[in-house]
Design a protein around this motif. Sequence first.
Motif, PDB file in Angstrom:
ATOM      1  N   GLU A   5     -10.711 -11.615   6.906  1.00 12.78           N
ATOM      2  CA  GLU A   5     -11.083 -10.237   6.660  1.00 12.78           C
ATOM      3  C   GLU A   5     -10.405  -9.322   7.669  1.00 12.78           C
ATOM      4  N   GLY A  25     -17.628 -11.804   4.433  1.00 11.40           N
ATOM      5  CA  GLY A  25     -17.308 -11.256   3.116  1.00 11.40           C
ATOM      6  C   GLY A  25     -16.779 -12.303   2.153  1.00 11.40           C
ATOM      7  N   ASN A 184      -4.188 -13.154   1.345  1.00 12.63           N
ATOM      8  CA  ASN A 184      -4.806 -13.326   2.647  1.00 12.63           C
ATOM      9  C   ASN A 184      -3.794 -13.221   3.783  1.00 12.63           C
ATOM     10  N   THR A 252      -5.663  -5.011 -12.024  1.00 13.79           N
ATOM     11  CA  THR A 252      -6.118  -5.167 -10.640  1.00 13.79           C
ATOM     12  C   THR A 252      -5.079  -5.896  -9.801  1.00 13.79           C
ATOM     13  N   GLY A 256      -3.068  -3.892  -7.071  1.00 11.44           N
ATOM     14  CA  GLY A 256      -3.275  -4.310  -5.690  1.00 11.44           C
ATOM     15  C   GLY A 256      -1.976  -4.604  -4.977  1.00 11.44           C
ATOM     16  N   ARG A 265      -3.996  -4.911   3.141  1.00  8.85           N
ATOM     17  CA  ARG A 265      -5.194  -5.723   2.927  1.00  8.85           C
ATOM     18  C   ARG A 265      -5.783  -5.556   1.522  1.00  8.85           C
ATOM     19  N   VAL A 266      -5.263  -4.603   0.777  1.00 12.96           N
ATOM     20  CA  VAL A 266      -5.769  -4.382  -0.574  1.00 12.96           C
ATOM     21  C   VAL A 266      -5.475  -5.557  -1.511  1.00 12.96           C
ATOM     22  N   ALA A 269      -8.260  -8.098  -1.539  1.00 18.32           N
ATOM     23  CA  ALA A 269      -9.441  -7.576  -2.233  1.00 18.32           C
ATOM     24  C   ALA A 269      -9.239  -7.640  -3.743  1.00 18.32           C
ATOM     25  N   VAL A 272      -9.923 -11.097  -5.002  1.00 24.22           N
ATOM     26  CA  VAL A 272     -11.360 -11.364  -5.141  1.00 24.22           C
ATOM     27  C   VAL A 272     -11.885 -10.791  -6.449  1.00 24.22           C
TER      28      VAL A 272
END
Length: 290
Positions: A5, A25, A184, A252, A256, A265-266, A269, A272
């Motif tokens: 994270e 998270g 990641n 998405t 992203g 870092r998007v 996310a 996920v």
Amino acid sequence: MDATEQPVPVRGGAAAGLLTACHPGPAAAVTALVTVLAAAAGHDARGCLLVGAAVLAGQLSVGWCNDAVDAARDRTAGRHGKPVVAGAVGAATVGGAAVVALALAVPLSLACGPLAGGVHLAGVAAAWAYDLGLKATVLSWLPYALGFAALPAFVTLSLPGSPWPAWWVTTAGALVGVGAHLGNVLPDIGHDLAAGVRGWPQRLGPARVRLLLPVPLVAASLLLALAGPRPGGSGPVGPAVVALAVATAVGTAVGGALIGRRRPRVPFAAAVVVAAVDVALLVWRGTAMF
């Protein structure tokens, strides 16, 4: 499987530092999604609770192992939001917590059945192998693929009769794992290269990783939408729901990756979110997943 994270300032002492070091998270997201999948596969409340507890213990162990092993590297990179670097908790304490969580994951996993438990623990072992050094090799993607593929297998094998999931389910899990790995690692490629970490994404470089990242995520969603039998009684609504889910996953993943040029870092996310869409597709499939 664990994911890193964005570091945040740690307040509240050692307990808060230990909580932050487990990467709460991603750990919570993986546990919740697998528990939902367990319910869709036919587990009763006890089975869902047991599966969720085993997955949570495994995720905690991997997250704590990651921060304990990477403490010196994080300190060199100046990641002061990391609890160990910030001095909120010691690396030895985090490492001890990882061992305790792993010790809990073993009986919790095996309580779901020896075959199911063995598969889940193999996935956890793959994640530990990543933390302990495989992340710095060209095979850095493999633990993520194995770990994510093991999760739906753990869910179905822990049902009565221990049915294996369909090939397209485990393949989709592996693809999501590869996408999660790329997302990641993306924000930290520069620091990793400076520290001598040359895993698969670091060798590709940020531009290629952003370009490649949507591919496994979209492929996983398409596979879950198109492969295998359709659930009975879905009527005309079924194809529309599937089309909407796939469109959401594609938008998405691609969005992203594009936003990741400025906000690195998007993409993780986004991975996920795509994983959540994929779980929704599996919920729609129900028992057709095995």
